[in-house]
Design a protein around this motif. Structure first.
Motif, PDB file in Angstrom:
ATOM      1  N   GLN A 196     -18.561  -2.808   3.914  1.00 18.46           N
ATOM      2  CA  GLN A 196     -17.665  -2.368   2.900  1.00 18.46           C
ATOM      3  C   GLN A 196     -16.480  -3.269   2.657  1.00 18.46           C
ATOM      4  O   GLN A 196     -16.046  -3.764   3.697  1.00 18.46           O
ATOM      5  N   ARG A 197     -15.829  -3.140   1.433  1.00 14.77           N
ATOM      6  CA  ARG A 197     -14.526  -3.641   1.501  1.00 14.77           C
ATOM      7  C   ARG A 197     -13.784  -2.844   0.599  1.00 14.77           C
ATOM      8  O   ARG A 197     -14.185  -2.270  -0.302  1.00 14.77           O
ATOM      9  N   THR A 198     -12.396  -3.039   0.805  1.00 21.30           N
ATOM     10  CA  THR A 198     -11.358  -2.005   0.007  1.00 21.30           C
ATOM     11  C   THR A 198     -11.426  -2.730  -1.582  1.00 21.30           C
ATOM     12  O   THR A 198     -11.498  -3.899  -1.581  1.00 21.30           O
ATOM     13  N   ARG A 199     -11.253  -2.067  -2.443  1.00 24.46           N
ATOM     14  CA  ARG A 199     -10.792  -2.406  -4.007  1.00 24.46           C
ATOM     15  C   ARG A 199      -9.573  -1.650  -4.509  1.00 24.46           C
ATOM     16  O   ARG A 199      -9.070  -0.631  -3.942  1.00 24.46           O
ATOM     17  N   ASP A 200      -8.948  -2.655  -5.379  1.00 22.78           N
ATOM     18  CA  ASP A 200      -7.821  -2.027  -6.005  1.00 22.78           C
ATOM     19  C   ASP A 200      -8.314  -1.211  -7.118  1.00 22.78           C
ATOM     20  O   ASP A 200      -7.935  -1.786  -8.370  1.00 22.78           O
ATOM     21  N   VAL A 201      -8.247   0.166  -6.948  1.00 23.68           N
ATOM     22  CA  VAL A 201      -8.940   0.807  -7.929  1.00 23.68           C
ATOM     23  C   VAL A 201      -7.975   2.210  -8.415  1.00 23.68           C
ATOM     24  O   VAL A 201      -8.317   2.831  -9.251  1.00 23.68           O
ATOM     25  N   SER A 202      -7.066   2.106  -7.553  1.00 22.80           N
ATOM     26  CA  SER A 202      -6.293   3.588  -7.826  1.00 22.80           C
ATOM     27  C   SER A 202      -5.329   3.172  -8.861  1.00 22.80           C
ATOM     28  O   SER A 202      -4.585   2.452  -9.050  1.00 22.80           O
ATOM     29  N   GLY A 203      -5.371   4.277 -10.058  1.00 23.93           N
ATOM     30  CA  GLY A 203      -4.584   4.261 -11.180  1.00 23.93           C
ATOM     31  C   GLY A 203      -3.095   4.466 -10.729  1.00 23.93           C
ATOM     32  O   GLY A 203      -2.493   4.201 -11.771  1.00 23.93           O
ATOM     33  N   GLU A 204      -2.810   5.049  -9.519  1.00 22.91           N
ATOM     34  CA  GLU A 204      -1.225   5.291  -9.445  1.00 22.91           C
ATOM     35  C   GLU A 204      -0.741   4.110  -8.433  1.00 22.91           C
ATOM     36  O   GLU A 204       0.461   4.402  -8.039  1.00 22.91           O
ATOM     37  N   ALA A 205      -1.637   3.002  -8.224  1.00 23.33           N
ATOM     38  CA  ALA A 205      -0.803   1.998  -7.296  1.00 23.33           C
ATOM     39  C   ALA A 205      -0.736   0.662  -8.112  1.00 23.33           C
ATOM     40  O   ALA A 205      -1.763   0.396  -8.904  1.00 23.33           O
ATOM     41  N   ASP A 206       0.502   0.004  -7.890  1.00 20.85           N
ATOM     42  CA  ASP A 206       0.533  -1.309  -8.271  1.00 20.85           C
ATOM     43  C   ASP A 206       0.261  -2.506  -7.395  1.00 20.85           C
ATOM     44  O   ASP A 206       0.230  -3.676  -7.631  1.00 20.85           O
ATOM     45  N   ARG A 207       0.094  -2.023  -6.184  1.00 20.36           N
ATOM     46  CA  ARG A 207      -0.324  -3.044  -5.189  1.00 20.36           C
ATOM     47  C   ARG A 207      -1.227  -2.389  -3.902  1.00 20.36           C
ATOM     48  O   ARG A 207      -0.691  -1.006  -3.657  1.00 20.36           O
ATOM     49  N   THR A 208      -2.293  -2.884  -3.438  1.00 21.80           N
ATOM     50  CA  THR A 208      -2.928  -2.700  -2.442  1.00 21.80           C
ATOM     51  C   THR A 208      -2.802  -3.605  -1.359  1.00 21.80           C
ATOM     52  O   THR A 208      -3.082  -4.812  -1.561  1.00 21.80           O
ATOM     53  N   GLU A 209      -2.651  -3.199   0.080  1.00 21.20           N
ATOM     54  CA  GLU A 209      -2.747  -4.416   0.830  1.00 21.20           C
ATOM     55  C   GLU A 209      -3.006  -3.887   2.383  1.00 21.20           C
ATOM     56  O   GLU A 209      -2.743  -2.837   2.728  1.00 21.20           O
ATOM     57  N   TRP A 210      -3.530  -4.849   3.137  1.00 17.78           N
ATOM     58  CA  TRP A 210      -3.534  -4.315   4.574  1.00 17.78           C
ATOM     59  C   TRP A 210      -2.388  -4.740   5.414  1.00 17.78           C
ATOM     60  O   TRP A 210      -2.064  -5.900   5.166  1.00 17.78           O
ATOM     61  N   MET A 211      -2.049  -3.985   6.219  1.00 20.11           N
ATOM     62  CA  MET A 211      -0.848  -4.510   6.937  1.00 20.11           C
ATOM     63  C   MET A 211      -0.916  -3.953   8.424  1.00 20.11           C
ATOM     64  O   MET A 211      -1.406  -2.885   8.688  1.00 20.11           O
ATOM     65  N   SER A 212      -0.374  -4.701   9.482  1.00 17.10           N
ATOM     66  CA  SER A 212      -0.358  -4.156  10.686  1.00 17.10           C
ATOM     67  C   SER A 212       0.780  -2.945  10.773  1.00 17.10           C
ATOM     68  O   SER A 212       1.540  -3.105   9.971  1.00 17.10           O
ATOM     69  N   PRO A 213       0.275  -1.953  11.673  1.00 18.23           N
ATOM     70  CA  PRO A 213       1.223  -0.827  11.762  1.00 18.23           C
ATOM     71  C   PRO A 213       2.796  -1.103  12.061  1.00 18.23           C
ATOM     72  O   PRO A 213       3.652  -0.923  11.608  1.00 18.23           O
ATOM     73  N   ARG A 214       2.756  -2.443  13.067  1.00 22.32           N
ATOM     74  CA  ARG A 214       4.093  -2.905  13.256  1.00 22.32           C
ATOM     75  C   ARG A 214       4.718  -3.764  12.193  1.00 22.32           C
ATOM     76  O   ARG A 214       5.919  -3.746  12.012  1.00 22.32           O
ATOM     77  N   ASP A 215       4.162  -4.548  11.568  1.00 26.01           N
ATOM     78  CA  ASP A 215       4.732  -5.141  10.369  1.00 26.01           C
ATOM     79  C   ASP A 215       5.236  -4.055   8.881  1.00 26.01           C
ATOM     80  O   ASP A 215       6.430  -4.122   8.764  1.00 26.01           O
ATOM     81  N   ALA A 216       4.329  -2.997   9.091  1.00 25.22           N
ATOM     82  CA  ALA A 216       4.868  -2.001   8.059  1.00 25.22           C
ATOM     83  C   ALA A 216       5.956  -1.184   8.819  1.00 25.22           C
ATOM     84  O   ALA A 216       7.081  -0.769   7.860  1.00 25.22           O
ATOM     85  N   VAL A 217       5.972  -0.691   9.900  1.00 26.96           N
ATOM     86  CA  VAL A 217       7.320  -0.188  10.758  1.00 26.96           C
ATOM     87  C   VAL A 217       8.361  -0.941  10.542  1.00 26.96           C
ATOM     88  O   VAL A 217       9.564  -0.534  10.193  1.00 26.96           O
ATOM     89  N   ASP A 218       8.249  -2.412  10.945  1.00 26.05           N
ATOM     90  CA  ASP A 218       9.409  -3.145  10.984  1.00 26.05           C
ATOM     91  C   ASP A 218       9.963  -3.328   9.066  1.00 26.05           C
ATOM     92  O   ASP A 218      11.308  -3.289   9.025  1.00 26.05           O
ATOM     93  N   GLY A 219       9.020  -3.278   8.379  1.00 25.28           N
ATOM     94  CA  GLY A 219       9.688  -3.660   6.879  1.00 25.28           C
ATOM     95  C   GLY A 219      10.250  -2.157   6.437  1.00 25.28           C
ATOM     96  O   GLY A 219      11.356  -2.298   5.733  1.00 25.28           O
ATOM     97  N   TYR A 220       9.603  -1.144   6.971  1.00 28.84           N
ATOM     98  CA  TYR A 220      10.586   0.364   6.721  1.00 28.84           C
ATOM     99  C   TYR A 220      11.889   0.294   7.257  1.00 28.84           C
ATOM    100  O   TYR A 220      13.030   0.636   6.619  1.00 28.84           O
ATOM    101  N   ASP A 221      11.961  -0.217   8.679  1.00 24.19           N
ATOM    102  CA  ASP A 221      13.141  -0.157   9.552  1.00 24.19           C
ATOM    103  C   ASP A 221      14.254  -0.922   8.605  1.00 24.19           C
ATOM    104  O   ASP A 221      15.395  -0.978   8.966  1.00 24.19           O
TER     105      ASP A 221
END
Length: 328
Positions: A196-221
Protein backbone atom coordinates in the motif's frame (compact mmCIF):
# COMPACT_ATOMS: atom_id res chain seq x y z
CA UNK A 1 -3.86 32.27 15.46
CA UNK A 2 -0.95 32.65 17.88
CA UNK A 3 2.36 30.83 17.92
CA UNK A 4 4.44 30.31 21.06
CA UNK A 5 8.02 29.10 21.39
CA UNK A 6 8.76 26.35 18.94
CA UNK A 7 5.93 26.05 16.46
CA UNK A 8 3.10 25.54 18.93
CA UNK A 9 -0.28 26.87 17.94
CA UNK A 10 -3.11 28.13 20.13
CA UNK A 11 -6.24 30.18 19.42
CA UNK A 12 -6.39 33.90 20.04
CA UNK A 13 -9.47 33.29 22.20
CA UNK A 14 -7.56 31.24 24.76
CA UNK A 15 -6.49 33.92 27.27
CA UNK A 16 -10.01 35.19 27.89
CA UNK A 17 -11.54 31.71 27.91
CA UNK A 18 -8.86 30.36 30.25
CA UNK A 19 -9.48 33.19 32.67
CA UNK A 20 -13.25 32.70 32.46
CA UNK A 21 -12.82 28.99 33.20
CA UNK A 22 -10.44 29.62 36.10
CA UNK A 23 -12.91 32.09 37.59
CA UNK A 24 -15.85 29.71 37.22
CA UNK A 25 -17.59 31.72 34.51
CA UNK A 26 -17.39 29.04 31.84
CA UNK A 27 -19.14 25.66 31.78
CA UNK A 28 -17.05 22.99 29.99
CA UNK A 29 -18.67 21.16 27.10
CA UNK A 30 -18.60 17.37 26.98
CA UNK A 31 -15.73 16.04 24.83
CA UNK A 32 -16.54 13.85 21.84
CA UNK A 33 -14.52 10.72 21.08
CA UNK A 34 -11.97 10.71 18.28
CA UNK A 35 -9.02 8.66 17.03
CA UNK A 36 -5.88 9.41 15.06
CA UNK A 37 -3.02 7.32 13.68
CA UNK A 38 0.72 7.82 13.58
CA UNK A 39 1.32 5.87 10.35
CA UNK A 40 4.94 4.70 10.22
CA UNK A 41 7.33 3.18 7.70
CA UNK A 42 10.95 2.06 7.91
CA UNK A 43 13.71 3.68 5.86
CA UNK A 44 17.50 3.21 5.85
CA UNK A 45 17.72 6.30 8.07
CA UNK A 46 15.10 5.09 10.52
CA UNK A 47 11.32 5.36 10.85
CA UNK A 48 9.25 8.04 9.16
CA UNK A 49 5.76 9.22 10.08
CA UNK A 50 3.08 10.31 7.63
CA UNK A 51 1.89 13.86 8.30
CA UNK A 52 -0.68 16.22 6.83
CA UNK A 53 -0.51 20.01 6.80
CA UNK A 54 -3.87 21.64 7.29
CA UNK A 55 -4.78 24.16 4.62
CA UNK A 56 -3.50 27.62 5.51
CA UNK A 57 -6.90 29.07 4.63
CA UNK A 58 -8.67 27.11 7.36
CA UNK A 59 -9.87 29.20 10.26
CA UNK A 60 -8.90 26.52 12.74
CA UNK A 61 -5.19 25.67 13.04
CA UNK A 62 -4.48 26.60 9.43
CA UNK A 63 -0.98 25.50 8.45
CA UNK A 64 -0.57 23.11 11.40
CA UNK A 65 0.92 19.66 10.87
CA UNK A 66 -1.08 16.71 12.14
CA UNK A 67 -1.84 13.02 11.56
CA UNK A 68 -4.71 11.33 9.72
CA UNK A 69 -7.62 10.99 12.10
CA UNK A 70 -11.07 12.11 13.02
CA UNK A 71 -14.11 11.70 15.16
CA UNK A 72 -16.03 8.57 16.02
CA UNK A 73 -19.13 8.12 13.88
CA UNK A 74 -22.15 6.40 15.48
CA UNK A 75 -22.00 3.83 12.68
CA UNK A 76 -18.52 2.79 13.86
CA UNK A 77 -20.38 0.74 16.48
CA UNK A 78 -22.04 -1.49 13.88
CA UNK A 79 -21.01 -5.18 13.85
CA UNK A 80 -18.16 -5.88 11.43
CA UNK A 81 -15.55 -8.47 10.61
CA UNK A 82 -12.87 -8.33 13.29
CA UNK A 83 -9.36 -9.76 13.60
CA UNK A 84 -6.85 -9.31 16.37
CA UNK A 85 -7.34 -8.90 20.12
CA UNK A 86 -10.95 -9.47 21.19
CA UNK A 87 -13.03 -6.45 22.12
CA UNK A 88 -12.74 -7.32 25.80
CA UNK A 89 -8.98 -6.78 25.61
CA UNK A 90 -9.36 -3.56 23.66
CA UNK A 91 -11.91 -2.30 26.17
CA UNK A 92 -9.54 -2.93 29.07
CA UNK A 93 -6.59 -1.32 27.26
CA UNK A 94 -8.51 1.80 26.22
CA UNK A 95 -10.39 2.13 29.50
CA UNK A 96 -13.88 2.01 27.97
CA UNK A 97 -16.61 -0.56 27.40
CA UNK A 98 -16.54 -2.95 24.45
CA UNK A 99 -19.00 -0.98 22.35
CA UNK A 100 -16.95 2.20 22.66
CA UNK A 101 -13.68 0.31 22.16
CA UNK A 102 -14.86 -1.02 18.81
CA UNK A 103 -16.01 2.43 17.73
CA UNK A 104 -12.65 4.01 18.60
CA UNK A 105 -10.60 1.36 16.80
CA UNK A 106 -12.96 1.41 13.82
CA UNK A 107 -12.74 5.22 13.64
CA UNK A 108 -8.94 5.07 13.60
CA UNK A 109 -8.86 2.59 10.71
CA UNK A 110 -11.68 4.28 8.80
CA UNK A 111 -10.26 7.79 9.10
CA UNK A 112 -6.81 6.67 7.97
CA UNK A 113 -8.39 5.17 4.87
CA UNK A 114 -10.45 8.30 4.26
CA UNK A 115 -7.56 10.73 4.70
CA UNK A 116 -4.53 8.76 3.50
CA UNK A 117 -5.94 5.91 1.41
CA UNK A 118 -4.34 3.28 3.68
CA UNK A 119 -6.51 0.41 4.88
CA UNK A 120 -5.80 -1.96 7.78
CA UNK A 121 -8.08 -4.77 6.62
CA UNK A 122 -7.80 -8.06 4.79
CA UNK A 123 -9.65 -11.24 3.79
CA UNK A 124 -8.57 -12.85 7.06
CA UNK A 125 -6.55 -12.25 10.20
CA UNK A 126 -3.22 -12.96 8.50
CA UNK A 127 -3.46 -10.84 5.34
CA UNK A 128 -3.93 -7.21 4.31
CA UNK A 129 -5.26 -5.82 1.06
CA UNK A 130 -2.32 -4.99 -1.19
CA UNK A 131 -3.67 -2.00 -3.08
CA UNK A 132 -6.43 0.55 -2.51
CA UNK A 133 -5.84 2.92 -5.40
CA UNK A 134 -8.16 1.75 -8.16
CA UNK A 135 -11.43 3.46 -9.11
CA UNK A 136 -13.59 1.05 -7.10
CA UNK A 137 -11.63 1.68 -3.92
CA UNK A 138 -11.74 5.41 -4.54
CA UNK A 139 -15.51 5.24 -4.90
CA UNK A 140 -15.73 3.46 -1.55
CA UNK A 141 -13.46 6.03 0.06
CA UNK A 142 -15.51 8.94 -1.24
CA UNK A 143 -18.73 7.29 -0.09
CA UNK A 144 -17.27 6.95 3.40
CA UNK A 145 -16.19 10.59 3.44
CA UNK A 146 -19.69 11.63 2.40
CA UNK A 147 -21.17 9.33 5.07
CA UNK A 148 -23.21 7.55 2.41
CA UNK A 149 -22.12 4.14 3.70
CA UNK A 150 -20.70 2.77 6.93
CA UNK A 151 -17.25 1.26 7.27
CA UNK A 152 -18.90 -2.02 8.27
CA UNK A 153 -20.85 -1.99 4.98
CA UNK A 154 -17.68 -1.53 2.92
CA UNK A 155 -15.81 -4.33 4.68
CA UNK A 156 -18.77 -6.74 4.50
CA UNK A 157 -19.35 -6.16 0.79
CA UNK A 158 -15.68 -6.83 0.07
CA UNK A 159 -15.43 -9.80 2.45
CA UNK A 160 -12.82 -8.14 4.65
CA UNK A 161 -12.07 -8.06 8.36
CA UNK A 162 -10.65 -5.12 10.30
CA UNK A 163 -7.08 -5.92 11.39
CA UNK A 164 -7.14 -4.44 14.89
CA UNK A 165 -3.86 -6.22 15.66
CA UNK A 166 -2.08 -3.80 13.31
CA UNK A 167 -2.89 -0.85 15.60
CA UNK A 168 -0.95 -0.07 18.75
CA UNK A 169 -2.44 2.30 21.37
CA UNK A 170 -0.02 5.15 21.99
CA UNK A 171 -1.56 8.08 23.89
CA UNK A 172 -4.77 9.79 24.88
CA UNK A 173 -5.35 13.53 25.00
CA UNK A 174 -8.48 15.43 25.96
CA UNK A 175 -9.11 18.96 24.74
CA UNK A 176 -8.83 21.50 27.62
CA UNK A 177 -12.04 22.26 29.47
CA UNK A 178 -11.98 25.91 28.41
CA UNK A 179 -12.13 25.09 24.69
CA UNK A 180 -15.32 25.58 22.65
CA UNK A 181 -15.06 22.22 20.89
CA UNK A 182 -13.67 19.34 22.90
CA UNK A 183 -12.46 15.88 21.93
CA UNK A 184 -11.31 12.81 23.80
CA UNK A 185 -8.75 11.48 21.35
CA UNK A 186 -6.90 8.17 21.30
CA UNK A 187 -3.62 8.06 19.36
CA UNK A 188 -2.43 4.84 17.73
CA UNK A 189 0.69 3.73 15.87
CA UNK A 190 0.54 1.53 12.77
CA UNK A 191 2.96 0.33 10.10
CA UNK A 192 2.26 1.08 6.45
CA UNK A 193 1.06 -2.28 5.04
CA UNK A 194 3.25 -3.87 2.40
CA UNK A 195 2.05 -2.98 -1.09
CA UNK A 196 0.00 0.00 0.00
CA UNK A 197 0.96 3.63 -0.37
CA UNK A 198 -0.35 6.86 1.05
CA UNK A 199 -2.27 9.22 -1.17
CA UNK A 200 -2.89 12.96 -0.88
CA UNK A 201 -6.67 12.67 -0.62
CA UNK A 202 -7.54 14.68 2.50
CA UNK A 203 -9.74 17.64 1.62
CA UNK A 204 -8.40 19.54 4.61
CA UNK A 205 -4.69 19.19 3.79
CA UNK A 206 -2.61 21.20 1.33
CA UNK A 207 0.45 19.00 1.79
CA UNK A 208 1.20 15.44 2.87
CA UNK A 209 4.67 14.11 3.48
CA UNK A 210 6.73 11.48 5.24
CA UNK A 211 9.10 12.88 7.84
CA UNK A 212 11.41 11.36 10.37
CA UNK A 213 10.27 12.18 13.91
CA UNK A 214 13.64 13.88 14.49
CA UNK A 215 13.29 16.15 11.46
CA UNK A 216 9.71 17.02 12.45
CA UNK A 217 10.73 17.78 16.04
CA UNK A 218 13.67 19.88 14.90
CA UNK A 219 11.43 21.81 12.52
CA UNK A 220 9.03 22.52 15.37
CA UNK A 221 11.83 23.60 17.72
CA UNK A 222 13.08 26.03 15.07
CA UNK A 223 9.52 27.40 14.74
CA UNK A 224 9.46 26.27 11.11
CA UNK A 225 6.67 23.71 11.54
CA UNK A 226 3.42 24.59 13.26
CA UNK A 227 1.98 21.92 15.58
CA UNK A 228 -0.43 21.53 18.46
CA UNK A 229 0.73 20.02 21.78
CA UNK A 230 -0.47 16.43 21.16
CA UNK A 231 1.30 16.32 17.81
CA UNK A 232 4.71 17.47 18.99
CA UNK A 233 4.42 15.44 22.21
CA UNK A 234 3.73 12.21 20.33
CA UNK A 235 6.52 12.96 17.87
CA UNK A 236 8.98 13.38 20.73
CA UNK A 237 7.81 10.07 22.17
CA UNK A 238 8.82 8.31 18.92
CA UNK A 239 12.43 9.48 19.03
CA UNK A 240 13.86 6.52 21.02
CA UNK A 241 12.78 3.91 18.47
CA UNK A 242 15.09 2.83 15.64
CA UNK A 243 12.48 0.79 13.76
CA UNK A 244 8.74 0.63 13.30
CA UNK A 245 8.72 -2.78 14.96
CA UNK A 246 10.33 -1.30 18.09
CA UNK A 247 7.67 1.39 18.30
CA UNK A 248 4.87 -1.13 17.74
CA UNK A 249 6.24 -3.38 20.47
CA UNK A 250 6.46 -0.43 22.87
CA UNK A 251 2.78 0.41 22.37
CA UNK A 252 1.78 -2.36 24.74
CA UNK A 253 3.48 -0.56 27.63
CA UNK A 254 2.36 2.96 26.82
CA UNK A 255 0.54 4.91 29.53
CA UNK A 256 -2.91 5.86 28.25
CA UNK A 257 -3.78 8.11 31.18
CA UNK A 258 -5.55 11.07 29.52
CA UNK A 259 -3.55 14.27 29.20
CA UNK A 260 -5.80 17.19 30.12
CA UNK A 261 -4.66 20.79 30.49
CA UNK A 262 -5.22 22.46 33.85
CA UNK A 263 -5.76 26.16 34.39
CA UNK A 264 -5.61 27.98 37.73
CA UNK A 265 -5.34 31.54 38.97
CA UNK A 266 -2.15 32.44 40.81
CA UNK A 267 -2.02 36.02 42.08
CA UNK A 268 -4.30 37.13 39.28
CA UNK A 269 -2.24 35.39 36.61
CA UNK A 270 -3.54 32.31 34.83
CA UNK A 271 -1.18 29.35 34.91
CA UNK A 272 -1.89 26.74 32.23
CA UNK A 273 -0.20 23.34 32.46
CA UNK A 274 -0.35 19.93 30.79
CA UNK A 275 0.56 17.25 33.36
CA UNK A 276 3.74 15.49 32.30
CA UNK A 277 4.47 18.01 29.54
CA UNK A 278 6.22 21.00 31.07
CA UNK A 279 7.19 22.49 27.70
CA UNK A 280 3.60 23.57 27.14
CA UNK A 281 3.22 25.51 30.40
CA UNK A 282 1.89 29.02 29.83
CA UNK A 283 1.39 32.04 32.06
CA UNK A 284 -1.30 34.46 30.98
CA UNK A 285 -0.88 37.87 32.67
CA UNK A 286 -3.91 39.46 34.29
CA UNK A 287 -5.48 42.25 32.26
CA UNK A 288 -8.24 44.63 33.21
CA UNK A 289 -11.61 44.57 31.49
CA UNK A 290 -11.91 42.73 28.20
CA UNK A 291 -14.15 42.73 25.20
CA UNK A 292 -17.48 41.00 25.05
CA UNK A 293 -17.74 37.54 23.60
CA UNK A 294 -20.30 35.74 21.54
CA UNK A 295 -20.77 32.76 23.88
CA UNK A 296 -22.09 34.48 26.97
CA UNK A 297 -18.69 34.41 28.70
CA UNK A 298 -17.54 37.90 29.66
CA UNK A 299 -14.37 38.80 27.83
CA UNK A 300 -14.38 35.60 25.75
CA UNK A 301 -13.67 36.02 22.08
CA UNK A 302 -15.11 33.19 20.01
CA UNK A 303 -13.14 32.56 16.79
CA UNK A 304 -14.98 31.66 13.62
CA UNK A 305 -13.48 28.17 13.56
CA UNK A 306 -14.89 26.06 10.77
CA UNK A 307 -14.08 22.61 12.15
CA UNK A 308 -12.01 21.57 15.12
CA UNK A 309 -9.03 19.29 14.67
CA UNK A 310 -9.73 17.34 17.78
CA UNK A 311 -6.83 18.88 19.58
CA UNK A 312 -6.87 22.67 19.96
CA UNK A 313 -3.80 22.15 22.01
CA UNK A 314 -5.37 19.45 24.10
CA UNK A 315 -6.39 16.37 22.17
CA UNK A 316 -5.80 15.77 18.69
CA UNK A 317 -7.82 14.42 16.67
CA UNK A 318 -5.96 16.89 16.27
CA UNK A 319 -3.07 16.16 17.01
CA UNK A 320 -4.93 14.58 14.17
CA UNK A 321 -5.72 16.21 10.91
CA UNK A 322 -9.41 16.72 11.41
CA UNK A 323 -12.09 15.31 13.61
CA UNK A 324 -14.74 16.43 11.22
CA UNK A 325 -17.97 15.61 9.43
CA UNK A 326 -20.26 15.33 12.41
CA UNK A 327 -17.52 14.22 14.77
CA UNK A 328 -15.93 17.56 14.75
Amino acid sequence: MTMTRGGQWFPASWPDRIRAHAEGRLTPVEPRRAATVLLLRDTPRGPQVHMLRRRASMAFAGGAYAYPGGGVDPRDERPLGWAGPPLAEWAERLGVDERVAQAIVCAAVREMFEEAGVLLAGPDGATVVADTTDDAWEADRRALVAREVSFADVLARRGLVLRSDLLGPWARWITPEFEERRYDTWFFVAALPEGQRTRDVSGEADRTEWMSPRDAVDGYDRAELLMMPPTIATLRSLLPYATVAEAAAASGERDLTPVLARARLVDGEVELTWPGHDEFTKHVPAKPGGGGGGDGVPGAEVPAADRASGASGGSGASGDSATRRGAE
